[in-house]
Design a protein around this motif. Sequence first.
Motif, PDB file in Angstrom:
ATOM      1  N   UNK A   1      -3.283   8.122  -4.826  1.00 38.78           N
ATOM      2  CA  UNK A   1      -2.836   6.845  -4.262  1.00 38.78           C
ATOM      3  C   UNK A   1      -2.554   5.855  -5.158  1.00 38.78           C
ATOM      4  N   UNK A   2      -1.224   5.990  -5.601  1.00 37.40           N
ATOM      5  CA  UNK A   2      -0.712   5.248  -6.894  1.00 37.40           C
ATOM      6  C   UNK A   2       0.059   3.998  -6.523  1.00 37.40           C
TER       7      UNK A   2
ATOM      8  N   UNK B   1      -0.799  -3.509  -3.383  1.00 40.41           N
ATOM      9  CA  UNK B   1      -1.166  -2.309  -2.719  1.00 40.41           C
ATOM     10  C   UNK B   1      -1.151  -2.843  -1.566  1.00 40.41           C
ATOM     11  N   UNK B   2      -0.709  -1.932  -0.400  1.00 41.11           N
ATOM     12  CA  UNK B   2      -0.581  -2.107   0.947  1.00 41.11           C
ATOM     13  C   UNK B   2      -1.656  -2.098   1.792  1.00 41.11           C
TER      14      UNK B   2
ATOM     15  N   UNK C   1     -11.159  -0.482   0.904  1.00 47.94           N
ATOM     16  CA  UNK C   1     -12.164   0.272   1.947  1.00 47.94           C
ATOM     17  C   UNK C   1     -11.355   1.260   2.513  1.00 47.94           C
ATOM     18  N   UNK C   2      -9.901   0.920   2.988  1.00 43.68           N
ATOM     19  CA  UNK C   2      -9.038   1.717   3.488  1.00 43.68           C
ATOM     20  C   UNK C   2      -8.540   2.821   2.746  1.00 43.68           C
TER      21      UNK C   2
ATOM     22  N   UNK D   1     -11.681   9.839   1.737  1.00 47.03           N
ATOM     23  CA  UNK D   1     -12.877  10.740   2.298  1.00 47.03           C
ATOM     24  C   UNK D   1     -12.412  11.458   3.490  1.00 47.03           C
ATOM     25  N   UNK D   2     -11.369  11.261   4.133  1.00 46.69           N
ATOM     26  CA  UNK D   2     -10.830  11.868   4.986  1.00 46.69           C
ATOM     27  C   UNK D   2      -9.855  13.072   4.710  1.00 46.69           C
TER      28      UNK D   2
END
Length: 263
Positions: free
Chosen positions: A71-72, A244-245, A249-250, A256-257
């Motif tokens: 996630x960059x 960051x969009x 938490x998201x 995790x998913x």
Amino acid sequence: GDGPYGDSYQMNSDNNGPYGEAITRELIPYVESRFRGIGEPYARVLDGVSTGGWVSMALKVFYPDFFNATWSSCPDGVDFRGCQLIDIYKDRNAYVNEYGFERPSERDINGDVRFTIRHECQMENVMGIGDSWTMSGEQWGAWNAVYGPRGSDGHPVPLWDSKTGAINRSAVEHWKKYDLRLVLQENWQTLGPKLHGKLNIWVGEADSYFLNNAVHMLDGFLAKADPPAGARIAYGPGQGHCWTGITETQMMQEMSAAVQKIK
């Protein structure tokens, strides 16, 4: 990330040494063993912003079997045709553009220039040994040390002349090894299946350092890649550096998913 010439970017490089090998073969396995980590690729996720945005994506590209997904956000130049506003392959000068104007380095959210590349490198020249930005340990010096070759004097070879900004064509070939878009394009048949659905990238369209330009260039390749990349690239209209969009938490929920999916 401290290296001898600034941030090491967690990459193996001629000037800094084997940081990529050290983090993947030594540091991460040690942390996992010391703190009861799972110690499997599916459980290792990456994220980062700005410098960390580039590092998190580069680690996934160069070590695709060691990590799960990344996630960059607002990554440093992921395509060296857009090294901020410099095209290292075509431009003759880093300080002056093809129209004869000073090349900006940073802008504010309204587009006003805060300083130029020449001004920034003049500051780095003052800080660097031998009046050279390549020895400053600052932003341009750090990039040059990571991406560039090592000279016969044992110091990083400058991509451009510290005073004039004239680009040194002999150094460009070595930089190609770290041009993420180019690495992906040239190795996609191998990397593509390993990276499918693993790249999440965000950047503001008013990024302070024009980093959105290189993301668009990367997007141009990934959108047409075969096999498909399945990458998520999102742009924030009017958004500046470090946008960051999604919320933290998201992001954690997505991580995790991703882990559970492979597990």
